[in-house]
Design a protein around this motif. Structure first.
Motif, mmCIF file in Angstrom:
data_model
loop_
_atom_site.group_PDB
_atom_site.id
_atom_site.type_symbol
_atom_site.label_atom_id
_atom_site.label_comp_id
_atom_site.label_asym_id
_atom_site.label_seq_id
_atom_site.Cartn_x
_atom_site.Cartn_y
_atom_site.Cartn_z
ATOM 1 N N SER A 107 0.835 -1.199 0.000
ATOM 2 C CA SER A 107 0.000 0.000 0.000
ATOM 3 C C SER A 107 0.873 1.253 0.000
ATOM 4 O O SER A 107 1.887 1.307 0.697
ATOM 5 C CB SER A 107 -0.903 -0.001 1.232
ATOM 6 N N PRO A 108 0.503 2.279 -0.777
ATOM 7 C CA PRO A 108 1.276 3.528 -0.756
ATOM 8 C C PRO A 108 1.393 4.129 0.639
ATOM 9 O O PRO A 108 2.423 4.721 0.975
ATOM 10 C CB PRO A 108 0.490 4.439 -1.699
ATOM 11 N N VAL A 109 0.352 3.981 1.455
ATOM 12 C CA VAL A 109 0.415 4.502 2.822
ATOM 13 C C VAL A 109 1.500 3.778 3.611
ATOM 14 O O VAL A 109 2.271 4.395 4.355
ATOM 15 C CB VAL A 109 -0.950 4.366 3.513
ATOM 16 N N ALA A 146 9.590 8.985 -1.450
ATOM 17 C CA ALA A 146 8.353 8.204 -1.469
ATOM 18 C C ALA A 146 7.829 8.042 -2.892
ATOM 19 O O ALA A 146 7.340 6.967 -3.276
ATOM 20 C CB ALA A 146 7.300 8.872 -0.592
ATOM 21 N N THR A 147 7.938 9.093 -3.693
ATOM 22 C CA THR A 147 7.483 9.021 -5.085
ATOM 23 C C THR A 147 8.339 8.068 -5.896
ATOM 24 O O THR A 147 7.830 7.297 -6.723
ATOM 25 C CB THR A 147 7.505 10.419 -5.715
ATOM 26 N N GLU A 211 0.490 10.789 -7.350
ATOM 27 C CA GLU A 211 0.629 9.993 -6.130
ATOM 28 C C GLU A 211 0.092 10.757 -4.920
ATOM 29 O O GLU A 211 0.388 11.922 -4.707
ATOM 30 C CB GLU A 211 2.092 9.619 -5.906
ATOM 31 N N PHE A 212 -0.693 10.059 -4.109
ATOM 32 C CA PHE A 212 -1.299 10.696 -2.937
ATOM 33 C C PHE A 212 -0.902 10.015 -1.627
ATOM 34 O O PHE A 212 -0.428 10.657 -0.697
ATOM 35 C CB PHE A 212 -2.828 10.686 -3.068
ATOM 36 N N GLY A 213 -1.095 8.695 -1.528
ATOM 37 C CA GLY A 213 -0.976 8.002 -0.253
ATOM 38 C C GLY A 213 0.382 8.143 0.394
ATOM 39 O O GLY A 213 0.505 8.602 1.544
ATOM 40 N N ALA A 214 1.446 7.737 -0.313
ATOM 41 C CA ALA A 214 2.788 7.786 0.263
ATOM 42 C C ALA A 214 3.219 9.220 0.540
ATOM 43 O O ALA A 214 3.807 9.513 1.578
ATOM 44 C CB ALA A 214 3.780 7.103 -0.675
ATOM 45 N N VAL A 215 2.924 10.113 -0.401
ATOM 46 C CA VAL A 215 3.304 11.521 -0.236
ATOM 47 C C VAL A 215 2.561 12.151 0.927
ATOM 48 O O VAL A 215 3.114 12.964 1.680
ATOM 49 C CB VAL A 215 3.043 12.291 -1.548
ATOM 50 N N SER A 216 1.296 11.780 1.122
ATOM 51 C CA SER A 216 0.514 12.331 2.220
ATOM 52 C C SER A 216 1.136 12.000 3.574
ATOM 53 O O SER A 216 1.136 12.827 4.494
ATOM 54 C CB SER A 216 -0.923 11.799 2.161
ATOM 55 N N VAL A 217 1.701 10.797 3.701
ATOM 56 C CA VAL A 217 2.273 10.375 4.978
ATOM 57 C C VAL A 217 3.548 11.144 5.291
ATOM 58 O O VAL A 217 3.775 11.575 6.425
ATOM 59 C CB VAL A 217 2.549 8.859 4.961
ATOM 60 N N VAL A 218 4.407 11.360 4.290
ATOM 61 C CA VAL A 218 5.730 11.946 4.555
ATOM 62 C C VAL A 218 5.761 13.456 4.399
ATOM 63 O O VAL A 218 6.763 14.087 4.755
ATOM 64 C CB VAL A 218 6.790 11.326 3.618
ATOM 65 N N SER A 219 4.704 14.059 3.892
ATOM 66 C CA SER A 219 4.768 15.488 3.571
ATOM 67 C C SER A 219 4.523 16.398 4.762
ATOM 68 O O SER A 219 5.072 17.491 4.851
ATOM 69 C CB SER A 219 3.745 15.821 2.479
ATOM 70 N N GLY A 220 3.655 15.989 5.673
ATOM 71 C CA GLY A 220 3.279 16.853 6.779
ATOM 72 C C GLY A 220 2.222 17.876 6.420
ATOM 73 O O GLY A 220 1.786 18.651 7.273
ATOM 74 N N HIS A 221 1.793 17.932 5.161
ATOM 75 C CA HIS A 221 0.748 18.838 4.699
ATOM 76 C C HIS A 221 1.046 20.305 5.075
ATOM 77 O O HIS A 221 0.177 21.033 5.541
ATOM 78 C CB HIS A 221 -0.623 18.444 5.261
ATOM 79 N N ILE A 222 2.278 20.714 4.901
ATOM 80 C CA ILE A 222 2.643 22.111 5.168
ATOM 81 C C ILE A 222 2.251 22.931 3.938
ATOM 82 O O ILE A 222 2.885 22.843 2.893
ATOM 83 C CB ILE A 222 4.139 22.252 5.470
#
Length: 281
Positions: A107-109, A146-147, A211-222
């Motif tokens: 899973s990407p997450v 992650a990408t 890509e959403f899942g993996a990036v969402s986890v490592v990005s911090g949504h700043i």
């Protein structure tokens, strides 16, 4: 007589075609039309404003930067891996193929969580990175890593069957004629797989940008710093800015349409290149 037994009745063929067209219309065409309809619901001015505001431009820049780094690295890896697997026999060959397919099954997450485990503050390398003022998680390097992970298989998986099917006869003939390793690669191997390579690059680029899942986890949504286009769409939608969210989503929809058109062109070119030798013969 044999053809009449194997072919389906006209009514069955029409029914199957109608089912396929209906399925595509319901699950592909209508959602795409809805995206563009909602994006333009408040007018062209609001649409352009949603794309031009600072956070959207930052998300576009970060998405392009991520793809510009991840895709070339995967192209290099895909060519090397496919060349090794398709042209040589070596211990661990099947294990390498399995590892290449690993991002398809994870899973990407989970992929994102792996990088948090490795490079987060409480991760394996987190204390050392913090001591040297290197930030990977909740920063651009983590997004890129992650990408790269989730897009690893796309180029390699397009080239491996192609190189395996072509065999080594052309390279062996080039070697007999005195060609070196690089000459064989640039003048024999690469021209034979150029359309498959281009197809793999397009798929890899589309996945890298979407890509959403993996990036969402490592990005911090700043916001404005570590949000790619998919994450920016999520933020806008959660804040009830639906028109702006669909406006940004239309960019990814356009990317999908361009990828589809390019895929059709590449498949046509591939079929043409396969016919040419037969005509020459």
């Amino acid at each position: 007589m044999r053809e009449s037994r194997l072919s389906e009745p006209p009514a069955v063929r029409r029914f199957l075609i109608a089912v396929a067209v209906l399925f595509l219309a319901l699950f592909l065409l209508m959602p795409l039309a809805a995206v563009f309809t909602e994006a333009l619901r408040k007018g062209v001015g609001a649409y352009l404003a949603a794309l031009w505001e600072p956070d959207a431009r930052a998300a576009i820049r970060l998405t392009l930067l991520t793809a510009a780094i991840a895709v070339p690295l995967n192209v290099v890896f895909g060519l090397v891996a496919a060349w090794a697997i398709g042209k040589f026999d070596f211990p661990g060959k099947h294990l390498l193929i399995t590892l290449i397919d690993l991002p398809f099954s994870v899973s990407p997450v989970v992929s994102g969580l792996i990088y948090v485990l490795l490079f987060g503050l409480q991760g394996w390398f987190g204390p050392w990175l913090a001591a040297h003022h290197v930030k990977i998680i909740f920063a651009v390097p983590g997004i890129i890593l992650a990408t790269i992970f989730v897009t690893v298989p796309f180029v390699a998986r397009e080239l491996i069957p192609l190189m395996q099917a072509q065999g080594t006869e052309d390279e062996e003939a080039a070697r007999v004629l005195g060609a070196g390793g690089w000459q064989m690669f640039w003048r024999v191997t690469l021209p034979n797989v150029k359309w498959g390579l281009l197809y793999g690059v397009m798929l890899c680029n589309a996945r890298a940008m979407g890509e959403f899942g993996a990036v969402s986890v490592v990005s911090g949504h700043i916001r404005g710093q570590t949000t790619t286009l998919p994450l920016h769409i999520e933020i806008l939608y959660n804040e009830y800015h639906a028109a702006a969210a669909f406006a940004v989503a239309s960019l990814l929809a356009c990317l999908a349409l361009v990828t589809l058109a390019a895929k059709t062109l590449v498949e046509w070119k591939t079929s043409q290149s396969l016919r040419e030798p037969a005509h020459e013969h």
